[in-house]
Design a protein around this motif. Structure first.
Motif, PDB file in Angstrom:
ATOM      1  N   SER A  15       0.839  -1.200   0.000  1.00  0.00           N
ATOM      2  CA  SER A  15       0.000   0.000   0.000  1.00  0.00           C
ATOM      3  C   SER A  15       0.875   1.252   0.000  1.00  0.00           C
ATOM      4  N   LYS A  75      -0.288  -3.102 -10.555  1.00  0.00           N
ATOM      5  CA  LYS A  75      -0.943  -3.937  -9.550  1.00  0.00           C
ATOM      6  C   LYS A  75      -1.155  -3.193  -8.235  1.00  0.00           C
ATOM      7  N   SER A 135      -4.538   0.378  -7.251  1.00  0.00           N
ATOM      8  CA  SER A 135      -5.761   0.343  -6.448  1.00  0.00           C
ATOM      9  C   SER A 135      -5.471   0.450  -4.952  1.00  0.00           C
ATOM     10  N   GLN A 136      -4.197   0.308  -4.554  1.00  0.00           N
ATOM     11  CA  GLN A 136      -3.821   0.401  -3.139  1.00  0.00           C
ATOM     12  C   GLN A 136      -3.095   1.720  -2.844  1.00  0.00           C
ATOM     13  N   THR A 169      -3.117   5.844  -2.264  1.00  0.00           N
ATOM     14  CA  THR A 169      -3.932   6.995  -1.852  1.00  0.00           C
ATOM     15  C   THR A 169      -3.061   8.243  -1.873  1.00  0.00           C
ATOM     16  N   ASN A 227     -11.625   9.221  -7.702  1.00  0.00           N
ATOM     17  CA  ASN A 227     -10.800   8.133  -8.226  1.00  0.00           C
ATOM     18  C   ASN A 227     -10.183   8.570  -9.544  1.00  0.00           C
ATOM     19  N   HIS A 260      -8.143   6.760 -12.296  1.00  0.00           N
ATOM     20  CA  HIS A 260      -7.568   5.527 -12.866  1.00  0.00           C
ATOM     21  C   HIS A 260      -7.067   4.597 -11.759  1.00  0.00           C
ATOM     22  N   GLN A 261      -7.942   4.263 -10.824  1.00  0.00           N
ATOM     23  CA  GLN A 261      -7.706   3.346  -9.703  1.00  0.00           C
ATOM     24  C   GLN A 261      -6.986   4.002  -8.526  1.00  0.00           C
ATOM     25  N   THR A 264      -6.786   6.420  -5.503  1.00  0.00           N
ATOM     26  CA  THR A 264      -7.719   7.153  -4.653  1.00  0.00           C
ATOM     27  C   THR A 264      -7.125   8.518  -4.313  1.00  0.00           C
TER      28      THR A 264
END
Length: 243
Positions: free
Chosen positions: A2, A44, A47-48, A50, A67, A69-70, A72
């Protein structure tokens, strides 16, 4: 893995401030930074990831969380600054040992280390990620192209051997009658040693023979020899006048 990124901190460290917008709105710079992150972060891990920005320069009317493109994107609305929001995100993270915090702010770095997370300066992280992605792209470019799949076609020489062994085959004969394509079914040529069979046209219903009546067969049999022929035979065996 992350990622929590101090947005404006990285924006200044990457030298993107003033490179797009000339009015100090930071909207173009934020977009440029997020697009740059798409090129250096492992797909990959998007999405994790921020990215936290201070709310003071947030575009009016935009939701506090969006959002890209994935990725946050969060604006620290309701917090004193982005650092305070990042500290809360670090504190609430469910697996801090698998978390990397990107910020040159010492306050944020201390909060990350208290929870055993990895803290790294923004400029160092961005430079490292660019180098890593460049190296990966170079390695990908050096890879040989994947081998071509072998052709499934049968060599002509082998086909000729099969024809010699089995003889020529009409493909239409291999298909069930109901599925055979009438355009591909061709009449076979007559064999030289055997004349082609001829087919009589079917008789019309009115021309069909009626069943033989009683005695009809006997009458036909008696008419095989003519009366004159029978008389001649009788004269030879019995003499004239003996019939």
């Amino acid at each position: 893995m992350s990622l929590i990124i101090d947005g404006y901190n990285l924006l200044f460290a990457a030298g993107m401030v003033g490179s797009v917008d000339g009015e100090g709105s930071f909207e173009g710079e934020r977009r440029a930074l997020l697009d740059a992150l798409l090129k250096v972060i492992d797909p990959k891990e998007l999405s994790q990831t921020t990215v936290v920005f201070d709310s003071a320069n947030a575009p009016p009317g935009l939701p506090r969380t969006v959002n890209h493109h994935q990725i946050t994107v969060r604006f620290a609305s309701g917090y004193a600054d982005a650092d305070e929001m990042i500290e809360e995100l670090i504190r609430d993270h469910h697996a801090p040992k698998r978390l990397t915090v990107v910020s040159s702010d010492h306050r944020v770095q201390r909060a990350a280390r208290r929870r055993k997370a990895t803290a790294i300066d923004s400029d160092s992280w961005f430079r490292l990620m660019r180098q890593t992605r460049k190296r990966i792209q170079e390695q990908e470019a050096k890879k040989p192209p994947p081998p071509k799949q072998p052709s499934a076609s049968v060599p002509n020489a082998q086909v000729n051997e099969w024809i010699k062994f089995f003889g020529e085959i009409d493909l239409a004969d291999l298909m069930p009658p109901e599925t055979a394509d009438p355009q591909t079914r061709q009449p076979k040529a007559a064999s030289p040693s055997r004349p082609a069979a001829t087919h009589e046209a079917p008789a019309k219903p009115s021309e069909k023979r009626k069943p033989a009546e009683a005695g009809e067969g006997k009458e036909a049999a008696s008419n095989v020899f003519s009366a004159d022929y029978l008389k001649k035979i009788a004269n030879e065996f019995f003499g004239p006048g003996e019939q």
